[in-house]
Design a protein around this motif. Structure first.
Motif, PDB file in Angstrom:
ATOM      1  N   GLY A  43       0.994  -1.389  -0.084  1.00  0.00           N
ATOM      2  CA  GLY A  43      -0.017  -0.193   0.062  1.00  0.00           C
ATOM      3  C   GLY A  43       0.839   1.298   0.176  1.00  0.00           C
ATOM      4  N   ASN A  45       0.761   5.406   2.020  1.00  0.00           N
ATOM      5  CA  ASN A  45       0.295   6.390   2.988  1.00  0.00           C
ATOM      6  C   ASN A  45       1.177   7.684   2.721  1.00  0.00           C
ATOM      7  OD1 ASN A  45       2.109   6.528   5.114  1.00  0.00           O
ATOM      8  ND2 ASN A  45       1.236   4.683   6.059  1.00  0.00           N
ATOM      9  N   LYS A  46       0.515   9.083   3.184  1.00  0.00           N
ATOM     10  CA  LYS A  46       1.301  10.064   2.916  1.00  0.00           C
ATOM     11  C   LYS A  46       2.418  10.094   3.739  1.00  0.00           C
ATOM     12  CE  LYS A  46      -2.499  12.390   0.656  1.00  0.00           C
ATOM     13  NZ  LYS A  46      -3.197  13.791   1.001  1.00  0.00           N
ATOM     14  N   LYS A  47       2.251   9.875   5.119  1.00  0.00           N
ATOM     15  CA  LYS A  47       3.363   9.879   6.169  1.00  0.00           C
ATOM     16  C   LYS A  47       4.720   8.960   5.628  1.00  0.00           C
ATOM     17  CE  LYS A  47       4.585   9.286  10.888  1.00  0.00           C
ATOM     18  NZ  LYS A  47       3.851   8.573  12.147  1.00  0.00           N
ATOM     19  N   GLU A  48       4.385   7.607   5.369  1.00  0.00           N
ATOM     20  CA  GLU A  48       5.550   6.706   5.306  1.00  0.00           C
ATOM     21  C   GLU A  48       5.801   6.347   3.625  1.00  0.00           C
ATOM     22  OE1 GLU A  48       4.681   4.782   9.737  1.00  0.00           O
ATOM     23  OE2 GLU A  48       3.486   4.190   7.694  1.00  0.00           O
ATOM     24  N   GLY A  60       8.885   2.049   4.583  1.00  0.00           N
ATOM     25  CA  GLY A  60       8.221   3.077   3.956  1.00  0.00           C
ATOM     26  C   GLY A  60       9.123   3.699   2.998  1.00  0.00           C
ATOM     27  N   TRP A  78       3.197   6.204  -6.854  1.00  0.00           N
ATOM     28  CA  TRP A  78       1.955   5.453  -6.665  1.00  0.00           C
ATOM     29  C   TRP A  78       0.770   5.849  -7.460  1.00  0.00           C
ATOM     30  CZ3 TRP A  78       0.712   1.235  -4.074  1.00  0.00           C
ATOM     31  CH2 TRP A  78      -0.626   0.828  -3.637  1.00  0.00           C
TER      32      TRP A  78
END
Length: 95
Positions: A43, A45-48, A60, A78
């Motif tokens: 997947g 996510n914006k943080k990692e 990440g 992504w």
């Protein structure tokens, strides 16, 4: 790894994602627990960034450089490369 990439102009790590070589520039430990399956893109996510399983947990990837392209953040990668089929990580061939 973050310390190394800040003092060296070239990356210290690379892998294969979807059959193409990708240089890794900024990575973080996202989860430090043993995983049942490794080398899977699970997947984003914006943080990692891009989340990839390893034998020791999940990393990440925040900044990377796909083969033949310029360095980019994980969100741009992504957005342009995500598909709903298997994406092999760490292998030169695709799933």
């Amino acid at each position: 790894m973050q310390f190394y990439t800040r003092i060296e102009p070239s990356p210290g790590a690379y892998t294969w994602i979807g059959g193409k070589m990708v240089k890794l520039y900024d990575c973080v430990v996202a989860q430090a627990e043993k995983m049942n399956e490794s080398s899977q893109l699970i997947g984003f996510n914006k943080k990692e960034g891009l989340l990839i399983t390893t034998a020791d947990g999940v990393i990440g990837i925040k900044v990377l450089q796909p083969e033949g392209k310029k360095k980019m953040d994980a969100a741009a990668y992504w957005a342009g490369n995500y598909t709903d089929h298997c994406i092999a990580v760490g292998k030169k061939e695709e799933c």
